[in-house]
Scaffold this motif. Structure first.
Motif, PDB file in Angstrom:
ATOM      1  N   ASP A 132      -1.490   8.920   3.011  1.00  0.00           N
ATOM      2  CA  ASP A 132      -2.112   9.656   4.100  1.00  0.00           C
ATOM      3  C   ASP A 132      -1.366  10.964   4.334  1.00  0.00           C
ATOM      4  N   THR A 183      -9.010  10.735  10.294  1.00  0.00           N
ATOM      5  CA  THR A 183      -9.929   9.794   9.646  1.00  0.00           C
ATOM      6  C   THR A 183     -11.083   9.433  10.570  1.00  0.00           C
ATOM      7  N   ARG A 218       0.834  -1.202   0.000  1.00  0.00           N
ATOM      8  CA  ARG A 218       0.000   0.000   0.000  1.00  0.00           C
ATOM      9  C   ARG A 218       0.869   1.251   0.000  1.00  0.00           C
ATOM     10  N   TRP A 220     -11.856   5.841   4.581  1.00  0.00           N
ATOM     11  CA  TRP A 220     -10.573   5.157   4.415  1.00  0.00           C
ATOM     12  C   TRP A 220      -9.441   6.153   4.675  1.00  0.00           C
ATOM     13  N   GLY A 221      -8.497   5.781   5.537  1.00  0.00           N
ATOM     14  CA  GLY A 221      -7.378   6.695   5.786  1.00  0.00           C
ATOM     15  C   GLY A 221      -6.492   6.224   6.919  1.00  0.00           C
ATOM     16  N   GLY A 222      -5.607   7.102   7.346  1.00  0.00           N
ATOM     17  CA  GLY A 222      -4.634   6.769   8.373  1.00  0.00           C
ATOM     18  C   GLY A 222      -5.175   6.972   9.778  1.00  0.00           C
ATOM     19  N   SER A 252     -12.572   8.648  -0.111  1.00  0.00           N
ATOM     20  CA  SER A 252     -12.849   7.239   0.178  1.00  0.00           C
ATOM     21  C   SER A 252     -13.695   6.617  -0.925  1.00  0.00           C
ATOM     22  N   ASP A 272       1.908   5.092   0.784  1.00  0.00           N
ATOM     23  CA  ASP A 272       1.601   6.003   1.886  1.00  0.00           C
ATOM     24  C   ASP A 272       0.966   7.260   1.320  1.00  0.00           C
ATOM     25  N   THR A 321      -3.135   2.238   8.141  1.00  0.00           N
ATOM     26  CA  THR A 321      -4.176   2.573   7.171  1.00  0.00           C
ATOM     27  C   THR A 321      -5.348   1.631   7.394  1.00  0.00           C
ATOM     28  N   ARG A 322      -6.517   2.205   7.645  1.00  0.00           N
ATOM     29  CA  ARG A 322      -7.685   1.412   7.990  1.00  0.00           C
ATOM     30  C   ARG A 322      -8.948   2.017   7.357  1.00  0.00           C
TER      31      ARG A 322
END
Length: 375
Positions: A204, A314, A200, A300-302, A336, A202, A211-212
């Motif tokens: 963010d 996020t 993935r 979706w994000g950090g 997202s 980076d 990242t979740r």
């Protein structure tokens, strides 16, 4: 925390906020002792059960506890308060051998430099907060079960549970150990997959370490409705919401972070998983009898993970989006939605732009409503 990592438990630091006078007296309610019984109460079956649970009667003051464990009194006091218990006077006999052993082990870990004091306090707070919530949850579940099985009122059911708890200690403890090992094993697998690289990028802008996909689901008009319901109906509503939410979230491989009364926060490692969770969860809750309208958000994000919780912009965005989501809908932010549109699962969903919304602390955001197409 003000302590230095190099300091040892006999150095005399105090790191947990308290309200003690110079003589070590507690400003907590003087009528309540460390196991929650009224001071001066007559011996009872509960006191006997507590002594059996803790391996004997209370024998030591906090000064004697510290001496036997080989640590400073200040550290012993810090240890006790990090466990979530009120301060005790220097001459109060409140501790037994079980406390000596636990304090000695933690002190030895620090003196061997396997962990520092800050880490020790964090570990104590983690296990104590978790087990405090756990024993409450377990007891309430047992009370509810006894009340239903025997047709008893709440008070009578609690008396029965108090009588039966000692015979259940071993099984409750063994199940806790099993669950803890299973959860730790699962976390180790997830962590290895993440740190060995998942490919993935980076992206963010806040450079959060994880990242979740972050999701919120909450009940609409809960505050007003809760004032109209009786205690049993309110308990049924909250339990149905939480149990259904946990079942759907975990079935998809996502994880519950926490429940917040009328809302639940969850995370998933993949955005498509979170989108499926939100869609299925809203559908499942809407099928429940007497359930309030529900709504959701997915972002979706950090994030950063601390103390069993997650934090960061996020999480804030997901929280604000669910606040403005219409009942029965799932809102995402534009970034997202674009990320989801690039996945192989995009064909299962349609995304509808909504009017610009003013989000508290975040300004204007253009939400996207997520809708899953009929299967």
């Amino acid at each position: 925390m003000s302590e230095s990592p190099a300091r040892h438990p006999w150095d005399g630091e105090v790191t947990v906020d308290d309200h003690t006078d110079p003589g070590g007296a507690s400003t907590a309610d003087p009528g309540v002792d460390d196991i929650g019984e009224a001071s001066g109460a007559d011996d009872s079956s509960v006191r006997g059960s507590v002594e059996q649970l803790l391996g004997g009667s209370r024998r030591y003051t906090i000064v004697e506890l510290a001496e036997k464990a080989g640590v400073s009194v200040d550290f012993a006091r810090t240890f006790w308060k990090a466990m979530g218990f009120p301060n005790v006077k220097d001459d109060a006999v409140a501790f037994g051998d079980i406390d000596v052993n636990a304090l000695r082990v933690m002190g030895q870990l620090i003196s061997d430099e396997r962990i520092d004091t800050t880490t020790a306090i964090s570990l104590l707070r983690a296990q104590s907060h978790t087990t405090d919530r756990l024993v409450l949850w377990q007891t309430e579940a047992l009370v509810d079960g006894i009340a239903r099985q025997l047709g008893l009122d709440d008070v009578s059911a609690r008396l029965v549970v108090l009588d039966r708890l000692p015979e259940m200690v071993d099984v409750l403890q063994s199940q806790l150990t099993y669950s803890w090992r299973r959860q730790l094993a699962a976390l180790m697998v997830r962590t290895e997959a993440e740190v060995t690289g998942t490919g993935r990028p980076d992206t963010d802008p806040f450079h959060m370490p994880l990242t979740r996909a972050v999701g919120f689901v909450d009940m609409v008009a809960y505050t007003r409705r809760s004032t109209e319901l009786g205690s049993q109906a309110l308990a049924d509503l909250v339990q149905t919401f939480e149990y259904t939410s946990r079942d759907v979230i975990t079935t998809h491989g996502a994880r519950v972070v926490k429940t917040i009364g009328d809302a639940i926060l969850f995370v998933a490692d993949e955005l498509t998983t979170a989108a499926d969770v939100a869609s299925d969860l809203l559908a499942a809750l809407q099928r429940k009898e007497n359930m309030l309208p529900v709504r959701a958000s997915v972002v979706w994000g950090g994030v950063i993970s601390r103390h069993g919780d997650i934090f960061g912009p996020t999480v804030n965005l997901a929280s604000r989006l669910v606040d403005v989501a219409p009942a029965g809908s799932i809102l995402m932010d534009a970034a997202s939605a674009q990320t989801l549109a690039r996945t192989s699962a995009a064909g299962r969903f349609t995304m509808v732009p909504r009017a610009v919304a003013e989000l508290q602390g975040l300004g204007q955001v253009s939400p996207i409503e997520l809708r899953r197409l009929p299967r």
